[in-house]
Scaffold this active site. Structure first.
Site, PDB file in Angstrom:
ATOM      1  CD  GLU A 198      24.933 -27.809   8.518  1.00 39.82           C
ATOM      2  OE1 GLU A 198      25.759 -26.945   8.170  1.00 39.82           O
ATOM      3  OE2 GLU A 198      25.245 -28.968   8.851  1.00 39.82           O
TER       4      GLU A 198
ATOM      5  CD  GLU B 228      29.670 -20.866   5.940  1.00 39.21           C
ATOM      6  OE1 GLU B 228      30.174 -21.857   5.390  1.00 39.21           O
ATOM      7  OE2 GLU B 228      28.959 -20.950   6.954  1.00 39.21           O
TER       8      GLU B 228
END
Length: 278
Positions: free
Chosen positions: A51, A62
């Site tokens: 990824e 995030e």
């Protein structure tokens, strides 16, 4: 080959009776040369799928580790064009390992969906996770990806009820990414017992493999999740190694790949002794 590469990898994992290890790294972190070395070294370290994050200035999903990784990459000059160039260089030496791009809508809108999907496919990308693209607004992107045989991989969460889940999986292919905890990456810890019924529910709704991410930072946690999921995604624990190596003036590539290898082994052998594979 694109989407077919993801399907082939999960078919092989099922045949081997094990979960896959999905390694998340940020393209360009801490610099282009080092990031390419890490990328090229991940399959040998045990990554079944990669990824590849593309840096963005406002990565809303995030936590601090990946935010810092994005900032390092941006400061080093990485952009979306550079991400595709990294992927293309990787692909010249590896025809089999799927690469999933993970990022946000703004850079894709600037590029143009149709042009970007064609360029991504040419670079050897297999799929996309676009965190801030809700299903209701995804049709133009999904159309562009479909036209280039790229998978649109969507996120399901603990708060996705059955009605919402049906919408989420509507045009998903390759696999579904199950977010194991509420919140951002790298903060809370995933609990395998709590995750297991949700994984099964997502499998039934989608007919696809389910990769579990968020909240998986240790080998022990990765092994536990590997017993109930089709794949385990680890990101923050790997990008943390970039920061730690730089602080200690150690070899960044070696440190990241060593951590990846440890996690991959935990995932690979997690089901040894189980009577049936998940």
């Amino acid at each position: 080959m694109t989407t077919a590469r993801i399907d082939a990898r999960f078919a092989r994992l099922k045949q081997e009776g094990r979960a896959g290890f999905v390694a998340y790294v940020m393209a360009g972190d801490p610099d282009r040369e080092t990031a390419l070395k890490i990328l090229k070294g991940l399959p040998a370290a045990g990554a079944d799928i990669i990824e590849l994050g593309f840096p963005f200035s406002d990565p809303m999903a995030e936590g601090p580790p990946i935010q810092r990784a994005a900032q390092r990459a941006l400061a080093a000059g990485m952009n979306l064009k550079g991400v595709l160039e990294l992927a293309a260089e990787f692909r010249r030496g590896d025809a089999d390992t799927p690469i999933i791009l993970m990022g946000y809508m703004n850079p894709l809108l600037n590029w143009g969906f149709a042009a970007f999907a064609a360029d991504a496919a040419a670079a050897g990308i297999d799929g996309m996770i676009v965190v801030d693209c809700p299903p209701e607004e995804a049709a133009p992107l999904a159309d562009a990806l479909d036209a280039n045989s790229l998978s649109l991989i969507r996120l399901a969460t603990p708060t996705s009820d059955d009605a919402r889940l049906a919408t989420i999986v509507g045009r998903t292919s390759g696999f579904v990414y199950y977010v194991s905890v509420a919140g951002v990456t790298g903060v809370k810890e995933a609990d395998a017992a709590a995750v297991a019924p949700h994984v099964e529910r997502v499998r039934r709704a989608s007919g696809l493999p389910v990769a579990v991410g968020f909240g998986i930072k240790t080998s022990e946690r990765a092994a536990a999740i590997a017993k109930v999921a089709d794949a385990v995604v680890v990101g923050s624990a790997l990008v943390d190694e970039v920061a730690a190596a730089r602080e200690r003036n150690e070899d960044v590539t070696q440190r990241v790949l060593s951590k990846a290898e440890s996690l991959a082994k935990s995932v690979r052998f997690a089901r040894d002794g189980q009577s049936t594979a998940v």
